[in-house]
Design a protein around this motif. Structure first.
Motif, mmCIF file in Angstrom:
data_model
loop_
_atom_site.group_PDB
_atom_site.id
_atom_site.type_symbol
_atom_site.label_atom_id
_atom_site.label_comp_id
_atom_site.label_asym_id
_atom_site.label_seq_id
_atom_site.Cartn_x
_atom_site.Cartn_y
_atom_site.Cartn_z
ATOM 1 N N LYS A 121 -34.178 26.067 43.897
ATOM 2 C CA LYS A 121 -32.397 25.877 43.153
ATOM 3 C C LYS A 121 -31.794 25.548 44.288
ATOM 4 C CE LYS A 121 -29.518 25.452 39.531
ATOM 5 N NZ LYS A 121 -28.927 24.608 39.525
ATOM 6 N N TYR A 132 -21.869 21.866 44.801
ATOM 7 C CA TYR A 132 -23.033 21.839 44.218
ATOM 8 C C TYR A 132 -22.961 23.007 43.431
ATOM 9 C CZ TYR A 132 -28.673 22.990 43.790
ATOM 10 O OH TYR A 132 -29.645 22.919 43.690
ATOM 11 N N TYR A 133 -23.737 22.454 41.930
ATOM 12 C CA TYR A 133 -23.286 23.107 40.637
ATOM 13 C C TYR A 133 -24.326 24.353 40.988
ATOM 14 C CZ TYR A 133 -19.329 20.957 39.078
ATOM 15 O OH TYR A 133 -17.754 20.563 39.582
ATOM 16 N N SER A 135 -25.231 26.339 37.838
ATOM 17 C CA SER A 135 -25.895 26.391 36.967
ATOM 18 C C SER A 135 -25.453 25.019 35.632
ATOM 19 C CB SER A 135 -24.591 27.690 35.828
ATOM 20 O OG SER A 135 -23.927 27.548 35.979
ATOM 21 N N GLU A 136 -26.025 24.986 34.806
ATOM 22 C CA GLU A 136 -26.443 24.087 33.793
ATOM 23 C C GLU A 136 -24.316 23.710 33.488
ATOM 24 O OE1 GLU A 136 -28.441 22.935 31.173
ATOM 25 O OE2 GLU A 136 -30.331 23.466 32.567
ATOM 26 N N SER A 137 -24.051 24.676 33.401
ATOM 27 C CA SER A 137 -22.391 24.972 32.528
ATOM 28 C C SER A 137 -21.465 25.044 33.318
ATOM 29 C CB SER A 137 -21.990 26.550 32.336
ATOM 30 O OG SER A 137 -22.131 27.249 33.437
ATOM 31 N N GLU A 138 -21.474 24.278 34.824
ATOM 32 C CA GLU A 138 -20.479 24.055 35.873
ATOM 33 C C GLU A 138 -19.858 25.601 36.283
ATOM 34 O OE1 GLU A 138 -19.493 20.481 35.567
ATOM 35 O OE2 GLU A 138 -21.008 18.970 35.431
ATOM 36 N N TYR A 141 -20.438 27.415 41.258
ATOM 37 C CA TYR A 141 -20.877 26.508 42.370
ATOM 38 C C TYR A 141 -20.860 26.978 43.738
ATOM 39 C CZ TYR A 141 -15.777 26.161 42.720
ATOM 40 O OH TYR A 141 -14.397 26.699 42.503
#
Length: 149
Positions: A121, A132-133, A135-138, A141
């Protein structure tokens, strides 16, 4: 994360010929290090076996990262080089960092698989893109190039 940046100088990051990649990949590496350290707190839910990942793993991986990026930059100047090929040695970075530096102490197959999945990742060409994040929660980054301070 703070401790990882406390032990590094701005010159170390800026001396790499591929400065942008060095800054962003080092941020990814330190985030990876923090994640695998945090997983230890969850006992057998984090890792099947307790591993003692430490600062020397990060320090060695940091040195390998800089050396591989420097070597790749020098190879890129070679007129015989295939220009369609990505100049960053992603497979070498993943192998040395995931299988040797950190993975060398991992004895459980599932833990090794998990560690390499997490590392992929952060050691990806997408990390070089803006925002580029991680985590899915953004929430997390990779920042643009800045100073260590």
């Amino acid at each position: 994360m703070k401790r990882s940046y406390r032990d590094i100088t701005q010159d170390f990051l800026d001396d790499c010929p591929n400065k942008e990649a060095m800054h962003k990949l080092y941020f990814g590496l330190t985030f990876f290090h923090a994640v695998i350290q945090e997983r230890k707190k969850f006992g057998p839910l984090g890792w099947n076996i307790r591993y003692e990942f430490n600062e020397s793993d990060l320090e060695t991986s940091r040195t390998v990262l800089k050396n591989l990026l420097t070597e790749a930059s020098e190879r890129e100047r070679d007129p015989e080089l295939d220009r369609d090929k990505d100049p960053i040695p992603w497979e070498a970075l993943l192998f040395v960092t995931g299988d040797i530096n950190y993975g060398g102490r991992v004895t459980d197959d599932w833990d090794r698989r998990c560690l390499l999945s997490i590392l992929k990742k952060y050691y990806t060409s997408e990390i070089l893109e803006p925002k580029y994040y991680l985590s899915e929660s953004e929430t997390y980054y990779v920042p643009d190039i800045g100073t260590v301070d």
